[in-house]
Design a protein around this motif. Structure first.
Motif, short mmCIF file in Angstrom:
data_model
loop_
_atom_site.label_atom_id
_atom_site.label_comp_id
_atom_site.label_asym_id
_atom_site.label_seq_id
_atom_site.Cartn_x
_atom_site.Cartn_y
_atom_site.Cartn_z
N GLY A 191 -30.07 17.40 -24.97
CA GLY A 191 -30.53 18.46 -25.85
C GLY A 191 -29.72 19.74 -25.70
N ARG A 192 -30.02 20.71 -26.57
CA ARG A 192 -29.32 21.99 -26.58
C ARG A 192 -30.34 23.12 -26.73
NH1 ARG A 192 -25.21 18.95 -26.23
NH2 ARG A 192 -23.19 19.36 -27.21
N THR A 193 -30.07 24.24 -26.07
CA THR A 193 -30.88 25.44 -26.29
C THR A 193 -30.37 26.15 -27.54
OG1 THR A 193 -29.43 26.87 -25.00
CG2 THR A 193 -31.18 25.71 -23.79
N LEU A 194 -31.14 27.13 -28.02
CA LEU A 194 -30.70 27.88 -29.19
C LEU A 194 -29.38 28.60 -28.90
CD1 LEU A 194 -33.90 29.55 -30.71
CD2 LEU A 194 -32.45 27.82 -31.74
N ASP A 195 -29.25 29.15 -27.69
CA ASP A 195 -28.00 29.83 -27.32
C ASP A 195 -26.82 28.88 -27.39
OD1 ASP A 195 -28.96 32.34 -26.93
OD2 ASP A 195 -29.26 32.15 -24.77
N GLU A 196 -27.01 27.67 -26.84
CA GLU A 196 -25.92 26.69 -26.81
C GLU A 196 -25.56 26.24 -28.23
OE1 GLU A 196 -27.02 24.75 -22.43
OE2 GLU A 196 -27.80 23.86 -24.29
N LEU A 197 -26.59 26.00 -29.05
CA LEU A 197 -26.33 25.60 -30.44
C LEU A 197 -25.60 26.70 -31.20
CD1 LEU A 197 -29.73 23.87 -31.28
CD2 LEU A 197 -27.50 22.74 -31.11
N ARG A 198 -26.04 27.95 -31.01
CA ARG A 198 -25.39 29.06 -31.69
C ARG A 198 -23.92 29.18 -31.27
NH1 ARG A 198 -27.13 34.43 -29.36
NH2 ARG A 198 -25.72 33.58 -27.80
N ASP A 199 -23.66 29.11 -29.97
CA ASP A 199 -22.28 29.26 -29.48
C ASP A 199 -21.38 28.15 -30.00
OD1 ASP A 199 -23.11 31.49 -28.14
OD2 ASP A 199 -23.25 30.53 -26.17
N GLU A 200 -21.90 26.92 -30.05
CA GLU A 200 -21.08 25.80 -30.53
C GLU A 200 -20.85 25.90 -32.03
OE1 GLU A 200 -21.42 21.88 -28.72
OE2 GLU A 200 -23.14 22.63 -27.58
#
Length: 338
Positions: A23-32
């Motif tokens: 899974g991904r956090t919102l921060d990780e999804l945003r950065d990617e």
């Protein structure tokens, strides 16, 4: 934000979640998303709204709170959104198409092909898969070049991003027999021709609108950077017409109709395996036929004519006849000297 940009962003979100095991956090999804789509900024709130929109569309996007924060992942029920029935014959056709696309290995296209293929194998009934396996053993696909675009995956991602957002790209391009040079291009699309990927892009320094579009072979890209410069696509460019107007990758809006005299044997070959949908074959005598075919450059015609040997003679136009003649004379000289 424009509707198409929202769809592109949501599609990329699904891709990120599909390949994420934990899974991904919102921060990780945003950065990617920022990195993959070449965005300058993106608010977490926008990513959250995109996830909510995908959930409303039926995608099983789950979340749970872990030590690193709230994590989002695709649930098992997401498969039901894409569930389709497939027969053994359709499975065979799909597997053949997959093997024909081996040169795309290492690109995001190949990852999509593989994940879809794996899902299909997991969901088809055992009886269908057994039937497929039995008949697939009697059908072989070969002849594709042994090449991969794995080393160009980063460049391809940059080009795709530039196509989506109409950004100018600075490239380092090395044509065969020439030193690498730095160029600026305006990319419109990608084309796959004979297992090679080409970038269909305009060269801004060329002012003649009929000559601006070029086909740049991805193999020859050494570097690509999407600039913070944008271009307005030419509405008069008809890509299907541009790409389909010639027998090879040397495309153009105004191809030349080339006449070639073929012997009976060569005419039979060309009738079996046409060079172009718009070619014509007109019998001249019992032993010869006139082939008329569109071509944009003598170089794309050269290997086809030479493959027929003395059983093919280019008649007109003079430019094409001379190009073939020079190649034949050079070959004859090489073999004579040896």
């Amino acid at each position: 934000m424009a509707r198409n940009e929202q769809l592109i962003r949501q599609h990329k979100l699904l891709q990120l979640l599909e390949i994420s095991r934990f899974g991904r956090t919102l921060d990780e999804l945003r950065d990617e998303l920022v990195a993959d789509l070449g965005l300058t900024t993106l608010h977490e709130r926008t990513v959250r709204r995109d996830l909510e929109a995908l959930q409303a569309a039926g995608f099983d996007i789950q979340n749970e709170t872990l030590q690193r924060g709230k994590v989002y992942r695709l649930g098992q029920n997401t498969k039901g959104v894409h569930e389709i029935g497939i027969s053994a014959t359709e499975l065979i056709a799909l597997s053949i198409g997959r093997e024909l696309l081996f040169p795309l290995m290492g690109t995001q296209y190949w990852r999509g092909i593989e994940t879809f293929w794996n899902k299909v194998q997991e969901t088809v009934p055992n009886g269908v898969f057994d039937h497929y396996s039995k008949f697939r053993k009697a059908l072989y696909v070969f002849g594709a070049p042994s090449k991969s675009y794995e080393q160009h995956a980063g460049i391809l991602k940059t080009i795709n991003r530039a196509i989506e957002h109409h950004r100018v790209v600075e490239i380092e391009y090395e044509s065969i027999g020439k030193p690498a040079s730095t160029r600026r291009i305006e990319p419109y699309a990608l084309a796959v021709y004979q297992s090679s990927i080409y970038v269909i892009a305009a060269a801004p320094e060329i002012k003649d609108p009929t000559q601006k579009l070029r086909n740049w072979k991805l193999d020859r890209f050494r570097h690509a950077t999407a600039l913070d410069e944008y271009f307005k696509p030419d509405e008069n460019i008809d890509l299907p017409k541009y790409l389909g107007s010639s027998i090879g990758i040397f495309s153009g809006d105004n191809p030349t109709m080339v006449k070639i005299r073929l012997g009976a044997r060569s005419a039979a070959y060309v009738r079996e395996d046409p060079w172009h949908p718009e070619q014509t074959l007109k019998p001249e005598t019992d032993e010869s036929t006139i082939l008329t075919v569109p071509a944009s450059h003598p170089r794309e015609l050269l290997p086809k004519v030479l493959s027929l040997g003395a059983d093919a003679e280019v008649l007109e136009p003079a430019e094409f006849r001379e190009a073939i003649s020079q190649s034949v004379q050079a070959m004859a000289k090489t073999y004579t000297n040896n």
